[in-house]
Scaffold this active site. Structure first.
Site, PDB file in Angstrom:
ATOM      1  N   CYS A 157       0.405 -14.363   8.637  1.00  0.00           N
ATOM      2  CA  CYS A 157      -0.007 -13.970   7.331  1.00  0.00           C
ATOM      3  C   CYS A 157      -0.022 -12.356   6.630  1.00  0.00           C
ATOM      4  CB  CYS A 157      -1.636 -14.302   8.036  1.00  0.00           C
ATOM      5  SG  CYS A 157      -2.902 -13.705   6.640  1.00  0.00           S
ATOM      6  N   ASP A 204     -11.087 -12.479  15.692  1.00  0.00           N
ATOM      7  CA  ASP A 204     -10.258 -11.164  15.077  1.00  0.00           C
ATOM      8  C   ASP A 204     -11.219  -9.752  15.916  1.00  0.00           C
ATOM      9  OD1 ASP A 204      -8.163  -9.728  14.926  1.00  0.00           O
ATOM     10  OD2 ASP A 204      -8.381  -9.348  11.977  1.00  0.00           O
TER      11      ASP A 204
END
Length: 216
Positions: free
Chosen positions: A6, A130
């Site tokens: 990402c 996360d």
């Protein structure tokens, strides 16, 4: 296992990372992020990628219409919601973008957040867990407490994120069995500038780990 890299910002790096073995590329569509890329930049990078690789736009706390507009402008194949979006918001987004892959990211502050995570599973394709940081939504390099995830087994696919690096990925996968992993700062020289040596190391380690699993 899905391997998502990402925070792609450069065409050459996006193409190289796809060739090295990434199964997904992520683009940050949050203007406050140091890894932010415009729709024009995303479109230019996507135009030079293999057609088969999924491309995920990361959004936070904007409207369904704004997300729709970006997806149409760029050709993104998926959306990752990294803000405070509700299951109802996910449903509304799915209605206007029925063919996208929909990922809901949650920053894990406490075990209660893991319970909340399961509420999304009927509304999305995958969860992404996360690390929690009060100042930043993601890309912090902070690591999740993996022990808190030992019993996590949602009824949908899930990605492990949060402080993953080539140095700790093997340890993470020995403890947990996610359907995918997501790395950003762990394979960078600086925010948005990917270190292709680290990316290559990551895939070498994953290939070795996979072989060891098959042998055992």
């Amino acid at each position: 296992m899905q391997i998502k890299i990402c925070g792609i910002t450069r065409l050459d790096q996006g193409s190289a990372i796809a060739q090295l073995g990434a199964t997904m590329l992520g683009f940050i569509c949050v203007p406050s992020s140091p890894r932010y890329v415009t729709s024009e930049q995303i479109r230019r990078i996507i135009d030079h990628l293999p057609n088969s690789i999924p491309t995920i736009g990361v959004f936070a706390n904007i409207t369904v219409d704004q997300i729709y507009q970006t997806v149409i402008e760029t050709g993104l194949t998926g959306v990752q919601l990294h803000g405070d979006e509700s299951p109802d918001f996910c449903d509304r987004l799915r209605q206007i973008l029925p063919n996208i892959q929909l990922i809901k990211a949650l920053r894990i502050k406490s075990p209660a957040t893991l319970i909340q995570a399961q509420n999304y599973c009927n509304h999305i394709d995958a969860l992404l867990l996360d690390a929690y940081n009060p100042q930043q939504l993601g890309g912090t390099g902070q690591r999740l407490d993996w022990q808190n995830l030992n019993q996590f087994s949602p009824p949908c696919s899930w990605f492990l994120a949060g402080g993953l690096t080539p140095d700790n990925i093997k340890e993470a996968l020995q403890q947990l069995k996610p359907d995918g992993i997501d790395l950003s700062s762990g394979v960078e020289r600086s925010a948005g500038d990917k270190d292709l040596v680290k990316v290559s190391q990551l895939f070498e380690i994953l290939a070795t780990f996979s072989s060891e699993l098959k042998t055992n």
